[in-house]
Design a protein around this motif. Sequence first.
Motif, short mmCIF file in Angstrom:
data_model
loop_
_atom_site.label_atom_id
_atom_site.label_comp_id
_atom_site.label_asym_id
_atom_site.label_seq_id
_atom_site.Cartn_x
_atom_site.Cartn_y
_atom_site.Cartn_z
N ALA A 264 40.00 33.31 38.44
CA ALA A 264 39.72 34.61 37.83
C ALA A 264 39.94 34.53 36.33
O ALA A 264 40.99 34.04 35.87
CB ALA A 264 40.63 35.68 38.43
N HIS A 265 38.96 34.98 35.59
CA HIS A 265 39.05 35.02 34.12
C HIS A 265 39.24 36.48 33.72
O HIS A 265 38.31 37.28 33.78
CB HIS A 265 37.78 34.43 33.51
N VAL A 266 40.48 36.81 33.33
CA VAL A 266 40.85 38.21 33.06
C VAL A 266 41.56 38.31 31.72
O VAL A 266 42.60 37.67 31.51
CB VAL A 266 41.77 38.76 34.18
N ASP A 267 41.00 39.10 30.81
CA ASP A 267 41.63 39.37 29.52
C ASP A 267 42.05 38.09 28.79
O ASP A 267 43.17 37.99 28.26
CB ASP A 267 42.86 40.28 29.70
N GLY A 268 41.15 37.13 28.79
CA GLY A 268 41.41 35.89 28.07
C GLY A 268 42.34 34.92 28.79
O GLY A 268 42.66 33.86 28.27
N ASN B 289 34.54 45.20 40.07
CA ASN B 289 33.78 44.97 38.84
C ASN B 289 33.88 43.48 38.48
O ASN B 289 34.64 43.09 37.59
CB ASN B 289 34.32 45.85 37.70
N ILE B 290 33.13 42.66 39.21
CA ILE B 290 33.22 41.21 39.04
C ILE B 290 31.83 40.59 38.98
O ILE B 290 30.86 41.14 39.47
CB ILE B 290 34.02 40.54 40.18
N ASN B 291 31.80 39.42 38.39
CA ASN B 291 30.63 38.54 38.42
C ASN B 291 31.03 37.32 39.22
O ASN B 291 31.74 36.44 38.71
CB ASN B 291 30.22 38.17 36.99
N LEU B 292 30.63 37.25 40.48
CA LEU B 292 31.03 36.16 41.37
C LEU B 292 30.10 34.97 41.17
O LEU B 292 28.89 35.07 41.33
CB LEU B 292 30.97 36.62 42.82
N GLN B 293 30.71 33.83 40.81
CA GLN B 293 29.97 32.60 40.61
C GLN B 293 30.38 31.59 41.68
O GLN B 293 31.55 31.23 41.77
CB GLN B 293 30.22 32.05 39.21
N LEU B 294 29.42 31.17 42.48
CA LEU B 294 29.69 30.23 43.55
C LEU B 294 29.62 28.80 43.02
O LEU B 294 28.66 28.44 42.34
CB LEU B 294 28.68 30.42 44.68
N ARG B 295 30.64 28.00 43.34
CA ARG B 295 30.76 26.64 42.83
C ARG B 295 30.87 25.62 43.99
O ARG B 295 31.98 25.30 44.42
CB ARG B 295 32.00 26.51 41.94
N VAL C 285 33.01 45.39 30.97
CA VAL C 285 32.30 44.15 31.30
C VAL C 285 32.90 43.55 32.56
O VAL C 285 34.12 43.48 32.71
CB VAL C 285 32.40 43.15 30.13
N PRO C 286 32.07 43.12 33.53
CA PRO C 286 32.60 42.51 34.76
C PRO C 286 33.44 41.27 34.45
O PRO C 286 33.10 40.49 33.56
CB PRO C 286 31.34 42.14 35.55
#
Length: 226
Positions: A188-192, A34-40, A4-5
Amino acid sequence: MGPVPRTLELFYDVLSPYSWLGFEILCRYQNIWNINLQLRPSFLGGIMKDSGNKAPALIPRKAQYMANDIKVLRQHVQVPIQFPKDFFSVILEKGSLSAMRFLTAVNLEHPEVLENVSRELWMRVWSRDEDITQPQSILAAAEKAGMSAEQAQGLLEKSSTSKVKNQLKETTEAACRYGAFGLPITVAHVDGQTHMVFGSDRMELLAYLLGEKWMGPVPPAVNARL
């Protein structure tokens, strides 16, 4: 089915030149990592006030360093960035509140064009030394990014509503909760776990946190197209 990205949130303001550099680098890598880039879209002025920080331009030695830094980064990152002639007026007097409210409205209504509209606003202020505060300036950027005149006008009208103002405030407050003291920040949100990375020059560290390969600010796949 692959992994999952991982989600990356990029908090930025078009008044920040380093935000532009970070934005372009992450946009280049969004189809490589392997990312889901969210622009804020966020408001830099609110973050500076909340953190008690000062703009680098207000400290003479930092301002001098920044001017030279931008010249080198223009070539290194391959982004057509340069200082506005009346830097202090653009940055300290005019600001970016109207532009960031407009981008917030874009994100709410047409997120698929947020990347392009953001880039056009940066091009105006940080490449062509053009205005980003007047309605006609914002509309011109939106239309150049591919929006119809009708769409752009509708979003401009919505940018003054409570819904949009509150959303920009909430996004800015979220950046502050992550620990922002300036922009850009990448979360970055990685492995919780959540990692906040400040600036545009820590992307190698970001790659390490993601377990991805860093290939420089202009990865080979992108360099071939430039």
